[in-house]
Design an enzyme around this catalytic site. Structure first.
Site, PDB file in Angstrom:
ATOM      1  N   CYS A 148      -7.418  10.742  -6.631  1.00  0.00           N
ATOM      2  CA  CYS A 148      -6.962  10.096  -7.861  1.00  0.00           C
ATOM      3  C   CYS A 148      -6.291   8.758  -7.606  1.00  0.00           C
ATOM      4  CB  CYS A 148      -6.046  11.025  -8.655  1.00  0.00           C
ATOM      5  SG  CYS A 148      -4.500  11.465  -7.830  1.00  0.00           S
ATOM      6  N   HIS A 201      -0.632  13.544  -9.714  1.00  0.00           N
ATOM      7  CA  HIS A 201      -1.940  13.114 -10.200  1.00  0.00           C
ATOM      8  C   HIS A 201      -1.788  11.874 -11.068  1.00  0.00           C
ATOM      9  CE1 HIS A 201      -6.182  13.553 -11.098  1.00  0.00           C
ATOM     10  NE2 HIS A 201      -5.920  13.405 -12.392  1.00  0.00           N
ATOM     11  N   HIS A 261     -10.207   9.445 -14.659  1.00  0.00           N
ATOM     12  CA  HIS A 261      -9.553   9.868 -13.423  1.00  0.00           C
ATOM     13  C   HIS A 261     -10.548  10.636 -12.571  1.00  0.00           C
ATOM     14  CE1 HIS A 261      -8.471  14.132 -14.967  1.00  0.00           C
ATOM     15  NE2 HIS A 261      -9.375  13.606 -15.764  1.00  0.00           N
TER      16      HIS A 261
END
Length: 166
Positions: free
Chosen positions: A71, A126, A138
């Protein structure tokens, strides 16, 4: 006879067009800009990121490859193309820019979550980029780079904060 008439007309039109274009250049009159100039940098980043849809997720992926991403390497890669140099990890990235409330998100804002096996519910694990219309761009697990709904499921439950770096 008709041939000469058409040649004269073609020469006249060509000359007028040349003079007209020269006059525009000489008077510094505004010239139409490409349509992309009205697209925000945030939207350009999202559009660029969408080119990598389906690219596999790999935790710890290099920030210099497009074969796979995690990510934060994905965010680092797509933002760098537009002059934003981000730190390597999502936790570090969550300290960049300025805070923005969830209600005031703009396309291109970074959104942060506490999800996955390293999460405590309050730590950032994240990151994604807000893509507009309640969506985030993402990458995680399968399917890799993807669009997800920010306001439902895991992403609604694990949302922590957002930052504006543009």
């Amino acid at each position: 006879m008709k041939t000469n008439f058409f040649i004269q007309k073609a020469v006249t039109v060509g000359l007028c067009a040349t003079l007209g274009f020269g006059a525009v250049l000489m008077t510094n009159a505004p010239v139409a800009q490409a349509a992309t100039s009205s697209v925000s940098t945030g939207q350009q980043i999202v559009n660029y990121g969408k080119k990598f849809m389906g690219t596999p997720y790999n935790f710890g992926a290099s920030t210099t490859t497009t074969r796979n991403f995690d990510c934060s390497s994905f965010m680092k890669y797509i933002f760098k193309k537009y002059g934003v140099d981000l730190p390597r990890t999502s936790a570090q990235q969550s300290k960049e820019g300025k805070f923005v409330s969830k209600a005031n998100l703009r396309v291109g804002d970074m959104v942060f979550f506490s999800s996955g096996n390293r999460s405590t519910g309050s730590n950032v694990t994240h990151v994604g980029v807000y893509a507009g219309n309640g969506k985030i761009l993402h990458t995680y697990g399968s399917p890799g780079v993807t669009l997800s709904d920010l306001n439902s499921g895991t992403w609604k439950r694990t949302y922590i904060t957002a930052r504006r770096v543009l």
